[in-house]
Scaffold this active site. Structure first.
Site, mmCIF file in Angstrom:
data_model
loop_
_atom_site.group_PDB
_atom_site.id
_atom_site.type_symbol
_atom_site.label_atom_id
_atom_site.label_comp_id
_atom_site.label_asym_id
_atom_site.label_seq_id
_atom_site.Cartn_x
_atom_site.Cartn_y
_atom_site.Cartn_z
ATOM 1 N N ILE A 183 31.741 88.086 45.216
ATOM 2 C CA ILE A 183 30.326 87.782 45.477
ATOM 3 C C ILE A 183 29.602 89.027 45.987
ATOM 4 C CG2 ILE A 183 28.761 86.486 46.991
ATOM 5 C CD1 ILE A 183 30.597 84.082 46.680
ATOM 6 N N GLU A 186 29.095 91.380 42.986
ATOM 7 C CA GLU A 186 28.167 90.882 41.956
ATOM 8 C C GLU A 186 26.727 90.826 42.498
ATOM 9 O OE1 GLU A 186 31.071 88.190 39.082
ATOM 10 O OE2 GLU A 186 29.525 87.163 40.218
ATOM 11 N N LEU A 319 38.229 79.408 41.194
ATOM 12 C CA LEU A 319 37.555 79.788 39.960
ATOM 13 C C LEU A 319 37.221 78.540 39.160
ATOM 14 C CD1 LEU A 319 39.814 82.799 38.954
ATOM 15 C CD2 LEU A 319 37.483 82.905 39.863
ATOM 16 N N ALA A 320 36.086 78.586 38.463
ATOM 17 C CA ALA A 320 35.644 77.423 37.705
ATOM 18 C C ALA A 320 36.667 77.030 36.643
ATOM 19 C CB ALA A 320 34.300 77.721 37.047
ATOM 20 N N HIS A 321 37.184 78.026 35.910
ATOM 21 C CA HIS A 321 38.097 77.688 34.813
ATOM 22 C C HIS A 321 39.434 77.164 35.321
ATOM 23 C CE1 HIS A 321 37.731 82.044 35.505
ATOM 24 N NE2 HIS A 321 39.038 82.084 35.439
ATOM 25 N N HIS A 444 37.452 97.319 13.293
ATOM 26 C CA HIS A 444 36.878 98.598 13.677
ATOM 27 C C HIS A 444 35.417 98.641 13.273
ATOM 28 C CE1 HIS A 444 36.484 102.860 14.444
ATOM 29 N NE2 HIS A 444 35.876 102.972 13.266
HETATM 30 P P1 FAD Z 1 32.394 72.547 43.067
HETATM 31 O O1 FAD Z 1 31.813 73.230 41.908
HETATM 32 O O2 FAD Z 1 32.131 73.114 44.419
HETATM 33 O O3 FAD Z 1 31.861 71.052 42.996
HETATM 34 C C1 FAD Z 1 32.096 70.130 43.996
HETATM 35 C C2 FAD Z 1 31.046 69.052 43.915
HETATM 36 O O4 FAD Z 1 31.422 67.988 44.761
HETATM 37 C C3 FAD Z 1 29.673 69.494 44.374
HETATM 38 O O5 FAD Z 1 28.712 69.157 43.407
HETATM 39 C C4 FAD Z 1 29.445 68.708 45.665
HETATM 40 O O6 FAD Z 1 28.079 68.386 45.878
HETATM 41 C C5 FAD Z 1 30.274 67.479 45.408
HETATM 42 N N1 FAD Z 1 30.719 66.784 46.613
HETATM 43 C C6 FAD Z 1 31.380 67.311 47.687
HETATM 44 N N2 FAD Z 1 31.697 66.330 48.567
HETATM 45 C C7 FAD Z 1 31.224 65.176 48.048
HETATM 46 C C8 FAD Z 1 31.256 63.828 48.477
HETATM 47 N N3 FAD Z 1 31.865 63.448 49.614
HETATM 48 N N4 FAD Z 1 30.658 62.896 47.702
HETATM 49 C C9 FAD Z 1 30.052 63.242 46.535
HETATM 50 N N5 FAD Z 1 30.024 64.503 46.079
HETATM 51 C C10 FAD Z 1 30.605 65.449 46.815
HETATM 52 N N6 FAD Z 1 33.898 80.978 39.320
HETATM 53 C C11 FAD Z 1 34.165 81.466 38.086
HETATM 54 O O7 FAD Z 1 35.179 81.098 37.489
HETATM 55 N N7 FAD Z 1 33.330 82.357 37.472
HETATM 56 C C12 FAD Z 1 32.213 82.804 38.089
HETATM 57 O O8 FAD Z 1 31.480 83.610 37.512
HETATM 58 C C13 FAD Z 1 31.910 82.329 39.381
HETATM 59 N N8 FAD Z 1 30.803 82.743 40.025
HETATM 60 C C14 FAD Z 1 30.525 82.250 41.262
HETATM 61 C C15 FAD Z 1 29.396 82.730 41.918
HETATM 62 C C16 FAD Z 1 29.087 82.264 43.179
HETATM 63 C C17 FAD Z 1 27.858 82.790 43.877
HETATM 64 C C18 FAD Z 1 29.918 81.285 43.791
HETATM 65 C C19 FAD Z 1 29.573 80.744 45.150
HETATM 66 C C20 FAD Z 1 31.047 80.810 43.157
HETATM 67 C C21 FAD Z 1 31.371 81.305 41.886
HETATM 68 N N9 FAD Z 1 32.506 80.886 41.211
HETATM 69 C C22 FAD Z 1 32.799 81.390 39.975
HETATM 70 C C23 FAD Z 1 33.427 79.895 41.785
HETATM 71 C C24 FAD Z 1 33.149 78.503 41.187
HETATM 72 O O9 FAD Z 1 31.809 78.153 41.424
HETATM 73 C C25 FAD Z 1 34.091 77.474 41.817
HETATM 74 O O10 FAD Z 1 35.426 77.901 41.696
HETATM 75 C C26 FAD Z 1 33.923 76.135 41.120
HETATM 76 O O11 FAD Z 1 32.601 75.656 41.208
HETATM 77 C C27 FAD Z 1 34.886 75.089 41.724
HETATM 78 O O12 FAD Z 1 34.713 73.887 41.062
HETATM 79 P P2 FAD Z 1 35.015 72.491 41.780
HETATM 80 O O13 FAD Z 1 34.725 71.459 40.744
HETATM 81 O O14 FAD Z 1 36.350 72.529 42.395
HETATM 82 O O15 FAD Z 1 33.979 72.390 42.970
HETATM 83 P P1 NAI Z 2 36.453 86.959 48.229
HETATM 84 O O1 NAI Z 2 37.639 86.326 48.813
HETATM 85 O O2 NAI Z 2 36.439 87.366 46.807
HETATM 86 O O3 NAI Z 2 36.108 88.290 49.051
HETATM 87 C C1 NAI Z 2 35.873 88.294 50.410
HETATM 88 C C2 NAI Z 2 36.020 89.722 50.922
HETATM 89 O O4 NAI Z 2 35.575 89.756 52.237
HETATM 90 C C3 NAI Z 2 37.461 90.215 50.895
HETATM 91 O O5 NAI Z 2 37.496 91.496 50.324
HETATM 92 C C4 NAI Z 2 37.836 90.228 52.379
HETATM 93 O O6 NAI Z 2 38.790 91.216 52.689
HETATM 94 C C5 NAI Z 2 36.487 90.521 53.015
HETATM 95 N N1 NAI Z 2 36.354 90.084 54.401
HETATM 96 C C6 NAI Z 2 36.831 88.933 54.959
HETATM 97 N N2 NAI Z 2 36.459 88.872 56.271
HETATM 98 C C7 NAI Z 2 35.723 89.986 56.515
HETATM 99 C C8 NAI Z 2 35.051 90.488 57.655
HETATM 100 N N3 NAI Z 2 35.043 89.819 58.792
HETATM 101 N N4 NAI Z 2 34.401 91.660 57.554
HETATM 102 C C9 NAI Z 2 34.384 92.353 56.377
HETATM 103 N N5 NAI Z 2 35.017 91.928 55.269
HETATM 104 C C10 NAI Z 2 35.659 90.759 55.334
HETATM 105 O O7 NAI Z 2 35.246 85.983 48.576
HETATM 106 P P2 NAI Z 2 33.768 85.914 48.040
HETATM 107 O O8 NAI Z 2 33.349 87.195 47.422
HETATM 108 O O9 NAI Z 2 32.975 85.347 49.157
HETATM 109 O O10 NAI Z 2 33.889 84.821 46.888
HETATM 110 C C11 NAI Z 2 34.351 83.494 47.201
HETATM 111 C C12 NAI Z 2 35.060 82.886 46.041
HETATM 112 O O11 NAI Z 2 34.169 82.622 44.984
HETATM 113 C C13 NAI Z 2 36.147 83.792 45.523
HETATM 114 O O12 NAI Z 2 37.378 83.169 45.760
HETATM 115 C C14 NAI Z 2 35.908 83.925 44.066
HETATM 116 O O13 NAI Z 2 37.040 83.557 43.347
HETATM 117 C C15 NAI Z 2 34.768 82.968 43.743
HETATM 118 N N6 NAI Z 2 33.811 83.711 42.936
HETATM 119 C C16 NAI Z 2 34.173 84.063 41.672
HETATM 120 C C17 NAI Z 2 33.357 84.827 40.892
HETATM 121 C C18 NAI Z 2 33.821 85.242 39.555
HETATM 122 O O14 NAI Z 2 34.799 84.712 39.065
HETATM 123 N N7 NAI Z 2 33.154 86.187 38.907
HETATM 124 C C19 NAI Z 2 32.035 85.255 41.351
HETATM 125 C C20 NAI Z 2 31.765 84.856 42.712
HETATM 126 C C21 NAI Z 2 32.620 84.096 43.434
#
Ligand code: FAD
Ligand code: NAI
Length: 465
Positions: A183, A186, A319-321, A444
């Site tokens: 995060i 990105e 991760l979403a996938h 290519h």
């Molecule tokens: P979530 O997507 O968190 O969904 C959980 C859902 O449950 C939510 O809609 C919530 O409202 C609902 N919920 C929770 N509790 C309750 C309850 N008690 N009753 C009813 N509903 C409830 N991953 C990638 O693979 N590629 C990326 O590019 C990527 N980019 C990201 C960028 C950011 C800024 C962030 C924050 C995350 C990113 N991730 C990315 C991580 C990805 O979003 C998560 O890994 C993914 O959404 C997890 O899916 P999930 O279904 O487990 O949970």
């Molecule tokens: P992250 O776990 O990727 O990175 C957190 C970073 O913060 C680590 O490098 C850690 O060493 C550092 N850190 C922890 N405590 C700290 C402190 N007190 N001071 C300074 N540094 C500190 O977590 P992030 O970036 O918040 O993302 C959360 C999750 O969302 C990740 O697990 C990631 O898989 C998912 N995500 C995935 C994306 C993608 O697939 N492209 C994009 C964004 C999020």
């Protein structure tokens, strides 16, 4: 109302799970507490962040690259509300798409907070009203929430999490990012491209812990070249408001003299934590581990019969996938179909420019496991298409078992790495050797020819280096 399956949460884990269950003939209900489906990923994660990454990359290129390509536009001007609208349209299309798929698959949805209220019972509460649903099985897919730092209160205006960083109403002059993870890099990239001065403070002595060291070092240098500043082995001890701006106290990770760094916005990006609030897990007797993750077995079953969990709320990469695959495998196993998730083959992508993508073991992971490896690398600057595109930065690195030539890991830093990694995921799934990739015809001129060359490099016979 009785269902075969109730899914709590409609993120990538929950909605994939619900749709696959419906395909398998189950009567399915989904409970979602937010007004739109799609969870973190579609609403405040993957989709909006990628929209802003894309738009800000084009803005950046329009300012620096277009001129070199013979495209004269003058200095681009930023219309931030317009860019946010573009992002919101992407989100809107996606969340409506999930609603359409639910209707198409005859999945019933309930808006409200879901709570497990007994064996096979889920209570849904919304606006003070509670509805009772029953099912043979319940899947918890409630995802994760932002991890917080003690003493640094996120107000989503000036001290923001990723959620606030996706909706800033102006470009901060100085953005301080805490955490050099996905995060931080990105969203740090987005705002750097739009004009912020970005300083990233990371606790460890490297960025992106866990990813291949050599490839990450190159990636780190490229981000620095773009103007991001890194303070490694450092932590933010506190953030105070001073004269209308913010001041962060930064200390060496192992203690020592502190330094003040000024900022207009601070982004806290130090990870995410499983979200189980309001689910009633304690009363239901569902076990969690010491990190708050729901404990499941290989079938995604919790210790309580009929209750399953998938996605960010259980162990593994957030991760979403990964969540999607677990959702599918979970209901397939319930239905007696042999679903599975191969955790050794989950790709990881950072959608900066250039992108970083990896799958499998890093070189150091493999060596730590006592595996003798052969490594093949190939630089983008020796790839014909990369030269034609002006995308010369980066490399492909393949790690193969020295004894069997089987591919163990792949790491790419470079343009379109997110697309290129797919070939290597499939190769690893099928147990391919580096030789298999090297002998496969690659069109290519394409960037994936760099993958073929790296595979040739494993045997010391790359053509273009
Ligand atoms: P979530 O997507 O968190 O969904 C959980 C859902 O449950 C939510 O809609 C919530 O409202 C609902 N919920 C929770 N509790 C309750 C309850 N008690 N009753 C009813 N509903 C409830 N991953 C990638 O693979 N590629 C990326 O590019 C990527 N980019 C990201 C960028 C950011 C800024 C962030 C924050 C995350 C990113 N991730 C990315 C991580 C990805 O979003 C998560 O890994 C993914 O959404 C997890 O899916 P999930 O279904 O487990 O949970
Ligand atoms: P992250 O776990 O990727 O990175 C957190 C970073 O913060 C680590 O490098 C850690 O060493 C550092 N850190 C922890 N405590 C700290 C402190 N007190 N001071 C300074 N540094 C500190 O977590 P992030 O970036 O918040 O993302 C959360 C999750 O969302 C990740 O697990 C990631 O898989 C998912 N995500 C995935 C994306 C993608 O697939 N492209 C994009 C964004 C999020």
């Amino acid at each position: 109302m009785h269902y075969d399956l109730i899914v709590i949460g409609s993120g990538p884990g929950g909605y994939f799970c619900a749709i696959r269950a419906a395909q398998l003939g189950m009567k399915v209900a989904v409970v979602e507490k937010e007004r739109t489906f799609g969870g973190t990923c579609l609403n405040i994660g993957c989709i909006p962040s990628k929209a802003l990454l894309h738009a800000s990359e084009l803005y950046d290129q329009a300012g620096h690259l277009f001129d070199r390509m013979g495209i004269k536009l003058g200095k681009p001007r930023l219309d931030l509300p317009g860019m946010m609208k573009f992002k919101d349209a992407g989100v809107d299309g996606n969340v409506k798409g999930v609603a359409f798929l639910f209707r198409k698959n005859k999945i019933e949805s309930f808006e409200g907070i879901g709570r497990i209220a007994g064996n096979g019972v889920v209570e849904v509460t919304s606006a003070g009203k509670t509805e009772r649903l029953e099912a043979n099985a319940i899947v918890i897919a409630t995802g994760s929430d932002v991890a917080r730092l003690p003493g640094i209160e996120i107000d989503e205006r000036r001290i923001v999490s990723s959620t606030g960083a996706l909706v800033l109403d102006r470009v901060p002059e100085r953005l301080l990012v805490i955490g050099a993870g996905v995060i931080g890099l990105e969203l740090g990239s987005v705002w750097r491209r739009l004009g912020s001065e970005v300083v990233v403070v990371e606790f460890l002595d490297r960025i992106l812990p866990g990813m291949d060291n050599e490839v990450c070092r190159q990636f780190h240098r490229l981000l620095e070249k773009q103007g991001m500043t890194f303070r490694l082995s450092s932590k933010v001890a506190g953030v105070a408001a001073v004269d209308g701006a913010l001041q962060a106290t930064v200390a060496p990770a192992n203690g020592g003299a502190t330094q003040a760094i000024g900022a207009d916005v601070v982004l806290v990006a130090v990870g995410r934590v499983p979200y189980t609030e309001g689910l009633g897990l304690k009363a239901a007797g569902v076990n969690k581990d010491n990190k708050g993750r729901i404990v499941v077995d290989a079938r995604f079953a919790t210790n309580v019969s009929g209750i399953y969990a998938i996605g960010d709320v259980i162990a593994g990469p957030m991760l979403a996938h990964k969540a999607e695959e677990e959702g599918i495998a979970c209901v397939e196993r319930m239905a007696g179909v042999p679903g599975h998730v191969n955790y050794a083959c989950i790709p990881n992508v950072v959608y900066t420019h250039p992108e970083l993508a990896s799958v499998g073991l890093s070189e150091e992971d493999a060596r730590e496991r006592g595996i003798e490896v052969r490594v093949g690398t190939f630089p983008f600057q020796a790839n014909g298409r990369a030269k034609a595109l002006g995308e010369r930065e980066g490399q492909v690195k393949l790690v193969a078992d020295a004894a069997t030539d089987r591919l163990l890991g792949a790491h790419i830093v470079g343009a379109r790495a997110s697309d290129m990694i797919a070939e290597l995921v499939v190769a690893m799934e099928l147990g391919a050797s580096a030789e298999d990739i090297a002998r496969s015809v690659h069109a290519h001129p394409t960037l994936p020819e760099a993958v073929k060359e790296a595979a040739l490099g494993v045997a010391g016979r790359a053509i273009h280096i």
